[in-house]
Design an enzyme around this catalytic site. Sequence first.
Site, PDB file in Angstrom:
ATOM      1  N   CYS A 296      21.421 -34.602  76.923  1.00  0.00           N
ATOM      2  CA  CYS A 296      21.066 -33.811  78.427  1.00  0.00           C
ATOM      3  C   CYS A 296      22.041 -34.301  79.565  1.00  0.00           C
ATOM      4  O   CYS A 296      22.576 -33.824  80.117  1.00  0.00           O
ATOM      5  CB  CYS A 296      19.707 -33.434  79.021  1.00  0.00           C
TER       6      CYS A 296
ATOM      7  N   GLU B  62      26.742 -25.643  79.129  1.00  0.00           N
ATOM      8  CA  GLU B  62      26.372 -27.468  77.694  1.00  0.00           C
ATOM      9  C   GLU B  62      26.332 -27.113  76.470  1.00  0.00           C
ATOM     10  O   GLU B  62      26.071 -25.656  76.169  1.00  0.00           O
ATOM     11  CB  GLU B  62      25.153 -27.606  78.355  1.00  0.00           C
TER      12      GLU B  62
ATOM     13  N   LYS C 227       3.051 -30.113  73.041  1.00  0.00           N
ATOM     14  CA  LYS C 227       3.687 -28.583  72.163  1.00  0.00           C
ATOM     15  C   LYS C 227       4.782 -29.068  72.247  1.00  0.00           C
ATOM     16  O   LYS C 227       5.796 -28.406  73.240  1.00  0.00           O
ATOM     17  CB  LYS C 227       3.608 -27.491  73.014  1.00  0.00           C
TER      18      LYS C 227
ATOM     19  N   GLY D  31       6.023 -18.567  71.339  1.00  0.00           N
ATOM     20  CA  GLY D  31       5.496 -18.248  72.456  1.00  0.00           C
ATOM     21  C   GLY D  31       3.870 -19.129  72.478  1.00  0.00           C
ATOM     22  O   GLY D  31       3.777 -18.407  73.253  1.00  0.00           O
ATOM     23  N   VAL D  32       4.038 -19.539  71.450  1.00  0.00           N
ATOM     24  CA  VAL D  32       3.031 -20.526  71.515  1.00  0.00           C
ATOM     25  C   VAL D  32       3.013 -21.549  72.650  1.00  0.00           C
ATOM     26  O   VAL D  32       1.679 -21.264  73.145  1.00  0.00           O
ATOM     27  CB  VAL D  32       2.185 -21.369  70.491  1.00  0.00           C
ATOM     28  N   GLY D  33       3.513 -21.825  72.887  1.00  0.00           N
ATOM     29  CA  GLY D  33       4.166 -23.358  73.599  1.00  0.00           C
ATOM     30  C   GLY D  33       4.355 -22.112  75.386  1.00  0.00           C
ATOM     31  O   GLY D  33       4.298 -22.712  76.108  1.00  0.00           O
TER      32      GLY D  33
ATOM     33  N   GLU E  43      13.326 -30.417  83.789  1.00  0.00           N
ATOM     34  CA  GLU E  43      13.869 -31.173  83.429  1.00  0.00           C
ATOM     35  C   GLU E  43      14.554 -30.724  81.965  1.00  0.00           C
ATOM     36  O   GLU E  43      15.193 -29.910  81.401  1.00  0.00           O
ATOM     37  CB  GLU E  43      13.797 -32.425  82.605  1.00  0.00           C
TER      38      GLU E  43
END
Length: 491
Positions: A295, A394, A185, A221-223, A261
């Site tokens: 990141c 971040e 996803k 929300g699907v993920g 991660e």
Amino acid sequence: MCMALLGSAESRLFIDGTLSAGHAGTFPTVNPATEEVLGVAADADAADMDAAIGAARRAFDDTDWSTDVELRVRCIRQLQQAMRDHVEELRALTIAEVGAPRMLTSAAQLEGPVADLSFCADTAENYQWTTDLGIASPMGMKTHRTVAREAIGVVGAITPWNFPHQINLAKIGPALAAGNTLVLKPAPDTPWAAAVLGELIAEHTEFPAGVVNVVTSSDHGVGALLSTDPRVDMVSFTGSTSTGRAVMSDGAATLKKVFLELGGKSAFLVLDDADLAGACAMSAFTAAMHAGQGCAITTRLVVPRARYDEAVEAAAATMGGLKPGDPNDSGTICGPVISARQRDRIQGYLDSAIVDGGRFACGGGRPADRDRGFFIEPTVIAGLDNDAKVAQEEIFGPVLTVIAHDGDDDAVRIANDSPYGLSGTVFSGDDERAARIAARLRVGTVNVNGGVWYSADMPFGGYKQSGIGREMGLAGFEEYLETKAIATLAN
């Protein structure tokens, strides 16, 4: 291939070996450098995700994928070759959809992760799947002991938009090589970078139906269903720390394995015997690359207090010269950020720096010469301590905060004074001194005097709130394995 970026290009879902439309229709994908709609992606709903998870479950439970190493290795190499054969189409896609500078597509934005698939295939091919521990007599019973490593099962991979090929393949490659089946996803901002994998797999590989499923959706929300569904054995997530917490919490209900991660606020330490100008220039260049959307990018430049003004000037001289540009141009270092939402978020951090008493040595907002595209000027912030908002949170933009230190111990204290622990850099004229400082940093990766840690065989991940587990390297491969102890009564 629909990924040719021609006219009204449209990508599809890839579920159970079939390319299909999404039940929720389509949603647009946008060029962040021009704000133009490139085309649309299939928009999946909960029913589509249910079908993808079911397909992955059946492919794991009812086929020999998890035990057929030869087939897995062959399929991964077929996918790699298909990506190489279509590399120029993929390059155009990446520049247009991700806003990635062209120069980076020869490295971590495309060609690098495609090459890294060799490590996954080679590792599976040569891995010691069983270890014979010989005969012993625990509790007086003569026993032959074996340790077996086996696939975990169904993996849900949830990926971000900043380096989509690298992160998609860093999950897909080892998960499949280890014998798992998978549902990918991707982020709604870069659906095509993932959808193209479904097309290539369908057209150019022998992957059995259901082994790989690609589900694009505008709905986060699907993920999230991957974290709650009991048919999913592991979730591998890369993204923000806040979302990572939600993934971990959702996965707790079924006690599924979770790889995370997450974010970073990494420090670039310049010691008092370093080449200050050279180190500051490198720090600024790194912070501006791909508009700071990484990141592990070092976004805190920590320098000797006695040379603070000189360091700020050196960083600003480099960063101020890296003007935001068209990612299609070969000389562009800093392209756009991914969306208007992200650009506005970055601007909010810049505004907070002024409120907190800081100043801009260069940059500070949107470039005056660009009225289209989601661009932010590479910015150097001076005059703040490590407790400022821009030094602790971040930002994910081309922003470098310069902080003064009072010696090695103070530099280490500042570097470790962060909720994150993903990466770090140490520059010193003495390699041994730099190595001693590097050993004290509570981070997962350290660059010492310009060394490069990114490599297929090197593990990547962080300490503290930067995540759990490691991606890439042997450690990343073994994240996708279970360990089984087998004891057989010996004669």
